[in-house]
Design an enzyme around this catalytic site. Structure first.
Site, PDB file in Angstrom:
ATOM      1  N   HIS A 219      60.461 -11.877  65.874  1.00 16.89           N
ATOM      2  CA  HIS A 219      61.116 -11.360  64.670  1.00 16.89           C
ATOM      3  C   HIS A 219      60.129 -10.554  63.835  1.00 16.89           C
ATOM      4  O   HIS A 219      58.909 -10.681  64.006  1.00 16.89           O
ATOM      5  CB  HIS A 219      61.663 -12.506  63.806  1.00 16.89           C
ATOM      6  CG  HIS A 219      62.942 -13.091  64.332  1.00 16.89           C
ATOM      7  ND1 HIS A 219      62.962 -14.091  65.270  1.00 16.89           N
ATOM      8  CD2 HIS A 219      64.241 -12.820  64.042  1.00 16.89           C
ATOM      9  CE1 HIS A 219      64.224 -14.412  65.542  1.00 16.89           C
ATOM     10  NE2 HIS A 219      65.020 -13.651  64.814  1.00 16.89           N
TER      11      HIS A 219
ATOM     12  N   LYS B 262      59.919 -12.513  58.049  1.00 21.00           N
ATOM     13  CA  LYS B 262      60.684 -13.755  58.266  1.00 21.00           C
ATOM     14  C   LYS B 262      59.907 -14.962  57.735  1.00 21.00           C
ATOM     15  O   LYS B 262      58.730 -15.137  58.038  1.00 21.00           O
ATOM     16  CB  LYS B 262      61.024 -13.909  59.752  1.00 21.00           C
ATOM     17  CG  LYS B 262      61.947 -15.082  60.018  1.00 21.00           C
ATOM     18  CD  LYS B 262      62.664 -14.949  61.354  1.00 21.00           C
ATOM     19  CE  LYS B 262      63.541 -16.157  61.637  1.00 21.00           C
ATOM     20  NZ  LYS B 262      64.582 -16.374  60.614  1.00 21.00           N
TER      21      LYS B 262
HETATM   22  N1  LIG Z   1      72.718 -16.349  60.860  1.00 21.23           N
HETATM   23  C1  LIG Z   1      72.462 -15.078  61.143  1.00 21.23           C
HETATM   24  O1  LIG Z   1      73.189 -14.406  61.893  1.00 21.23           O
HETATM   25  C2  LIG Z   1      71.272 -14.424  60.494  1.00 21.23           C
HETATM   26  C3  LIG Z   1      70.508 -15.149  59.626  1.00 21.23           C
HETATM   27  N2  LIG Z   1      69.498 -14.561  58.935  1.00 21.23           N
HETATM   28  C4  LIG Z   1      68.865 -15.393  57.925  1.00 21.23           C
HETATM   29  O2  LIG Z   1      69.379 -14.997  56.657  1.00 21.23           O
HETATM   30  C5  LIG Z   1      68.408 -15.177  55.645  1.00 21.23           C
HETATM   31  C6  LIG Z   1      68.225 -13.872  54.879  1.00 21.23           C
HETATM   32  O3  LIG Z   1      67.719 -12.887  55.739  1.00 21.23           O
HETATM   33  P1  LIG Z   1      67.333 -11.425  55.183  1.00 21.23           P
HETATM   34  O4  LIG Z   1      68.469 -10.818  54.439  1.00 21.23           O
HETATM   35  O5  LIG Z   1      66.739 -10.716  56.331  1.00 21.23           O
HETATM   36  O6  LIG Z   1      66.175 -11.807  54.133  1.00 21.23           O
HETATM   37  P2  LIG Z   1      65.720 -10.990  52.846  1.00 21.23           P
HETATM   38  O7  LIG Z   1      64.399 -11.564  52.444  1.00 21.23           O
HETATM   39  O8  LIG Z   1      65.808  -9.536  53.090  1.00 21.23           O
HETATM   40  O9  LIG Z   1      66.825 -11.388  51.755  1.00 21.23           O
HETATM   41  C7  LIG Z   1      66.913 -12.630  51.153  1.00 21.23           C
HETATM   42  C8  LIG Z   1      67.326 -12.420  49.704  1.00 21.23           C
HETATM   43  O10 LIG Z   1      67.602 -13.672  49.101  1.00 21.23           O
HETATM   44  C9  LIG Z   1      67.163 -13.559  47.756  1.00 21.23           C
HETATM   45  N3  LIG Z   1      67.070 -14.847  47.076  1.00 21.23           N
HETATM   46  C10 LIG Z   1      65.974 -15.634  46.852  1.00 21.23           C
HETATM   47  N4  LIG Z   1      66.324 -16.718  46.128  1.00 21.23           N
HETATM   48  C11 LIG Z   1      67.661 -16.614  45.901  1.00 21.23           C
HETATM   49  C12 LIG Z   1      68.606 -17.417  45.206  1.00 21.23           C
HETATM   50  N5  LIG Z   1      68.241 -18.554  44.567  1.00 21.23           N
HETATM   51  N6  LIG Z   1      69.909 -17.038  45.223  1.00 21.23           N
HETATM   52  C13 LIG Z   1      70.289 -15.906  45.841  1.00 21.23           C
HETATM   53  N7  LIG Z   1      69.431 -15.086  46.482  1.00 21.23           N
HETATM   54  C14 LIG Z   1      68.145 -15.446  46.507  1.00 21.23           C
HETATM   55  C15 LIG Z   1      65.848 -12.801  47.862  1.00 21.23           C
HETATM   56  O11 LIG Z   1      65.435 -12.290  46.599  1.00 21.23           O
HETATM   57  C16 LIG Z   1      66.243 -11.723  48.853  1.00 21.23           C
HETATM   58  O12 LIG Z   1      66.793 -10.592  48.220  1.00 21.23           O
HETATM   59  C17 LIG Z   1      67.162 -15.700  56.363  1.00 21.23           C
HETATM   60  O13 LIG Z   1      67.153 -17.100  56.291  1.00 21.23           O
HETATM   61  C18 LIG Z   1      67.374 -15.258  57.815  1.00 21.23           C
HETATM   62  O14 LIG Z   1      66.717 -16.093  58.724  1.00 21.23           O
HETATM   63  C19 LIG Z   1      69.189 -13.252  59.100  1.00 21.23           C
HETATM   64  C20 LIG Z   1      69.886 -12.487  59.977  1.00 21.23           C
HETATM   65  C21 LIG Z   1      70.979 -13.004  60.758  1.00 21.23           C
HETATM   66  O1  LIG Z   2      65.400 -13.730  59.845  1.00 19.35           O
HETATM   67  C1  LIG Z   2      66.032 -12.982  60.627  1.00 19.35           C
HETATM   68  O2  LIG Z   2      65.917 -11.758  60.597  1.00 19.35           O
HETATM   69  C2  LIG Z   2      66.966 -13.605  61.584  1.00 19.35           C
HETATM   70  N1  LIG Z   2      67.202 -14.881  61.465  1.00 19.35           N
HETATM   71  C3  LIG Z   2      68.104 -15.648  62.228  1.00 19.35           C
HETATM   72  C4  LIG Z   2      67.375 -16.773  62.911  1.00 19.35           C
HETATM   73  O3  LIG Z   2      66.477 -17.381  62.295  1.00 19.35           O
HETATM   74  O4  LIG Z   2      67.713 -17.102  64.053  1.00 19.35           O
HETATM   75  C5  LIG Z   2      68.988 -14.835  63.119  1.00 19.35           C
HETATM   76  C6  LIG Z   2      68.395 -13.561  63.648  1.00 19.35           C
HETATM   77  O5  LIG Z   2      67.608 -13.848  64.752  1.00 19.35           O
HETATM   78  C7  LIG Z   2      67.657 -12.771  62.588  1.00 19.35           C
END
Ligand SMILES: NC(=O)C1=CN([C@@H]2O[C@H](COP(=O)(O)OP(=O)(O)OC[C@H]3O[C@@H](n4cnc5c(N)ncnc54)[C@H](O)[C@@H]3O)[C@@H](O)[C@H]2O)C=CC1
Ligand SMILES: O=C(O)C1=N[C@H](C(=O)O)C[C@H](O)C1
Length: 233
Positions: free
Chosen positions: A131, A135
């Site tokens: 990743h 992350k």
């Molecule tokens: N399940 C899935 O399909 C996927 C899961 N993810 C997960 O989603 C999460 C977010 O990923 P990204 O958008 O890439 O991260 P990012 O870091 O770009 O965005 C996260 C956002 O959450 C905000 N944040 C922090 N504290 C907060 C609060 N108390 N309330 C609301 N927002 C708050 C941050 O300021 C930031 O803007 C990660 O845990 C990642 O692993 C990411 C991609 C796919």
């Molecule tokens: O943090 C990410 O970017 C992603 N997080 C998810 C994970 O922890 O599996 C899903 C995806 O791989 C992207």
């Protein structure tokens, strides 16, 4: 539908774009420092925030009668507590470590392969996930779900980061560049290797899956998974 975004980072922005293309309205973008949250305006909340923030975001929605889709990873030690609160509040909840259709097919393939390989002691399994460097959690939530899929269909009993051992699935987490998410499972014997791999080319698949889950949960009560949404057997 009126959708609220909890977390307006990389995923929040991608979800906004896809939700609007599908005719939905984004009624709130809640991020660090958002003071007032109008739960009454939301049909559904989509949480892609941070490991520290997800549990509170999710359970506040339950307390205010708002269904939740959460893709945030790294907070799962409190998943059972969240489920309890969902049930107490007669709420609706879907958590998925990965919302993309491709990865959910990959999950099925992984479980099926694990079942076949469980009879073949000459093969040892290992996993690698790659990743982007921003992350926060390791291993990825997807890698943990994949490891659970192997454990549920073989004699492996646990996974560990960078540690091999009897009945242990070793997971290597690599952080480099802007990689959206790559997961590879390898079975290795003295004479050959079998690998299955999923490579996300961008974040669109994750975001589309989350919006589809939000559309699906409307009018439902209970705790569901992407398997329910996608009707995968
Ligand atoms: N399940 C899935 O399909 C996927 C899961 N993810 C997960 O989603 C999460 C977010 O990923 P990204 O958008 O890439 O991260 P990012 O870091 O770009 O965005 C996260 C956002 O959450 C905000 N944040 C922090 N504290 C907060 C609060 N108390 N309330 C609301 N927002 C708050 C941050 O300021 C930031 O803007 C990660 O845990 C990642 O692993 C990411 C991609 C796919
Ligand atoms: O943090 C990410 O970017 C992603 N997080 C998810 C994970 O922890 O599996 C899903 C995806 O791989 C992207």
């Amino acid at each position: 539908m009126n959708i609220a975004l909890f977390g307006y980072g990389k995923m929040g922005k991608m979800i906004e774009q896809i939700a609007q293309e599908r005719g939905h309205t984004i009624v709130a973008k809640i991020d660090v420092g958002t003071a007032d949250v109008d739960y009454g305006a939301m049909d559904v909340a989509i949480d892609f925030s941070t490991p520290d923030a997800a549990f509170e975001n999710i359970t506040n929605c339950f307390k205010n009668g708002v269904p939740v889709i959460s893709g945030t990873t790294g907070w799962l030690s409190r998943y059972d507590e969240a489920v309890e609160q969902c049930t107490e509040n007669k709420g609706a909840f879907i958590y998925a470590s990965n919302f993309s259709l491709g990865v959910n097919i990959f999950f099925e393939l992984n479980s099926h392969l694990a079942k076949m390989m469980s009879k073949l002691e000459q093969y040892k399994v290992s996993m690698e996930e790659i990743h982007h460097t921003q992350k926060l959690d390791a291993p990825s939530g997807t890698a943990i779900t994949l490891a659970e899929g192997i454990i549920g269909n073989s004699s492996y009993s646990d996974w560990k980061l960078d540690t091999a051992g009897d009945k242990i699935i070793p997971i290597t987490s690599i952080r480099e560049g802007m990689v959206p998410g790559t997961h590879c499972i390898c079975y290795e014997s003295d004479v050959d290797s079998i690998e299955i791999k999923h490579t996300a080319h961008n974040r669109q698949g994750f975001a589309l899956g989350a919006v589809i889950a939000a559309e699906w949960i409307k009018g439902k009560t209970g705790v569901f998974s992407m398997k329910d949404v996608l009707n995968l057997s």
